[in-house]
Design an enzyme around this catalytic site. Structure first.
Site, mmCIF file in Angstrom:
data_model
loop_
_atom_site.group_PDB
_atom_site.id
_atom_site.type_symbol
_atom_site.label_atom_id
_atom_site.label_comp_id
_atom_site.label_asym_id
_atom_site.label_seq_id
_atom_site.Cartn_x
_atom_site.Cartn_y
_atom_site.Cartn_z
ATOM 1 C CB SER A 1 -7.882 41.463 74.158
ATOM 2 O OG SER A 1 -8.804 42.256 74.857
ATOM 3 C CG LEU B 1 -8.657 41.464 94.033
ATOM 4 C CD1 LEU B 1 -7.863 42.539 93.317
ATOM 5 C CD2 LEU B 1 -7.879 40.154 94.103
ATOM 6 C CG HIS C 1 -15.183 49.133 85.465
ATOM 7 N ND1 HIS C 1 -15.574 47.901 85.918
ATOM 8 C CD2 HIS C 1 -16.312 49.846 85.270
ATOM 9 C CE1 HIS C 1 -16.894 47.868 86.007
ATOM 10 N NE2 HIS C 1 -17.370 49.034 85.621
ATOM 11 C CD GLU D 1 -16.996 52.278 97.718
ATOM 12 O OE1 GLU D 1 -18.178 52.433 97.436
ATOM 13 O OE2 GLU D 1 -16.272 53.186 98.186
ATOM 14 C CD GLU E 1 -11.809 47.698 78.032
ATOM 15 O OE1 GLU E 1 -11.078 46.901 78.642
ATOM 16 O OE2 GLU E 1 -13.035 47.513 77.900
HETATM 17 C C1 GRF Z 1 -12.360 44.214 79.518
HETATM 18 O O1 GRF Z 1 -13.502 44.807 78.980
HETATM 19 C C2 GRF Z 1 -12.022 44.852 80.838
HETATM 20 O O2 GRF Z 1 -12.340 46.202 80.890
HETATM 21 C C3 GRF Z 1 -12.896 44.094 81.780
HETATM 22 O O3 GRF Z 1 -12.896 42.763 81.303
HETATM 23 C C4 GRF Z 1 -12.606 42.763 79.917
HETATM 24 C C5 GRF Z 1 -11.395 41.901 79.756
HETATM 25 O O4 GRF Z 1 -11.063 41.687 78.433
HETATM 26 N N1 GRF Z 1 -12.442 44.244 83.134
HETATM 27 P P1 GRF Z 1 -9.656 41.033 78.073
HETATM 28 O O5 GRF Z 1 -9.517 39.758 78.884
HETATM 29 O O6 GRF Z 1 -8.578 42.031 78.373
HETATM 30 O O7 GRF Z 1 -9.754 40.712 76.603
#
Ligand code: GRF
Length: 200
Positions: free
Chosen positions: A13, A101, A117, A151, A182
Site C-alpha cells: 500500500s 539487509l 517504519h 543498524e 504513512e
Molecule cells: C507498513 O506499516 C510499513 O511501515 C512497514 O510495513 C508495512 C507495509 O505495508 N514497514 P504496505 O506493504 O506498504 O501496505
C-alpha cells in the site's frame, strides 16, 4: 530521468501511494523522476499486481532460493543488488520489505536507501510495533521515514507522522490509523529528496 526502485514483501500500500503520488503530482515532468521498478522477495506479494497494472516493471528475487547457500543473506543481497542495479536507481525505497539487509547492501546504496517504519523512532524498532506501543501505554504512535544505515531502524529521520492511541485500540486498528499517515509522509519525503537533488 531519476529512477526509483521500490522493494516490497506484501500488500504494497505504501508502494501504491508512491506510484499514485508520482502520477498525480507529475513527478516525471516536475522532478524528472519515475518509479521504474518494483521488486519483491515474495512471488505472491499483492503489490506486484498493482505495480503491473501501472505498467511498472516487476521482478522477484526469492530469498528462500538462497537458503542452502553457505552465506544465504550475502548471496540473496548480491542477487538483489544485481536486479536493482539493472534500473540504475537514484533512490531505493523500502516499502514493507521484510528482510534484514547486510551491511554490504546498505553500503552499496549509501545515501540512496530509504525506509518507512511504523513507529515513532527511536521508539519501537523491529517488529510488532503497534502491540508494543499499546502495551507500553503510549498515548501517541506514528510512523517514521528514515535513511537506512547498517543498524536496523536507526538511520537519520526524514519525516514523521503522529496519531493518537485510542482507549479501545487493538494492534490492527492502530496499524490502520498509522498506515493512512504513512501513505502521506512517504511520498512527501521522497519528493523532498528528489527536489533537493534536481540536477541530474
Ligand atoms: C507498513 O506499516 C510499513 O511501515 C512497514 O510495513 C508495512 C507495509 O505495508 N514497514 P504496505 O506493504 O506498504 O501496505
Amino acid at each position: 530521468m531519476k529512477n526509483i526502485v521500490i522493494l516490497i514483501s506484501g500488500s504494497g500500500s505504501n508502494m501504491a501511494a508512491l506510484i499514485r503520488t508520482a502520477d498525480e503530482h507529475n513527478w516525471a515532468k516536475r522532478l524528472n523522476a519515475r518509479v521504474s521498478a518494483v521488486i519483491s522477495n515474495k512471488a505472491d506479494a499483492e503489490g506486484l499486481a498493482i505495480a503491473k497494472l501501472h505498467g511498472i516493471a516487476t521482478s522477484v528475487v526469492d530469498h528462500k532460493a538462497f537458503a542452502a547457500h553457505p552465506q544465504p543473506r550475502e548471496a540473496f543481497d548480491a542477487a538483489l543488488i544485481a536486479e536493482i542495479d539493472k534500473h540504475q536507481p537514484h533512490l531505493v525505497v523500502l516499502a514493507g520489505f521484510m528482510r534484514i539487509l547486510t551491511p554490504g547492501f546498505v553500503a552499496h546504496y549509501e545515501g540512496r536507501l530509504l525506509n518507512i517504519h511504523p513507529s515513532l523512532l527511536p521508539a519501537f524498532t523491529g517488529l510488532n510495533t503497534h502491540a508494543r506501543a499499546i502495551e507500553a501505554g503510549c498515548k501517541f504512535a506514528g510512523a517514521t521515514v528514515h535513511r537506512v544505515t547498517a543498524e536496523l531502524d536507526h538511520g537519520p529521520i526524514l519525516a514523521q507522522a503522529v496519531v493518537p492511541v485510542l482507549v479501545d485500540d487493538t494492534a490492527d486498528t492502530l496499524a490502520a490509523r498509522v498506515l493512512t499517515q504513512e501513505h502521506l509522509i512517504y511520498p512527501k519525503a521522497v519528493a523532498e529528496l528528489l527536489k533537493n537533488t534536481l540536477n541530474p
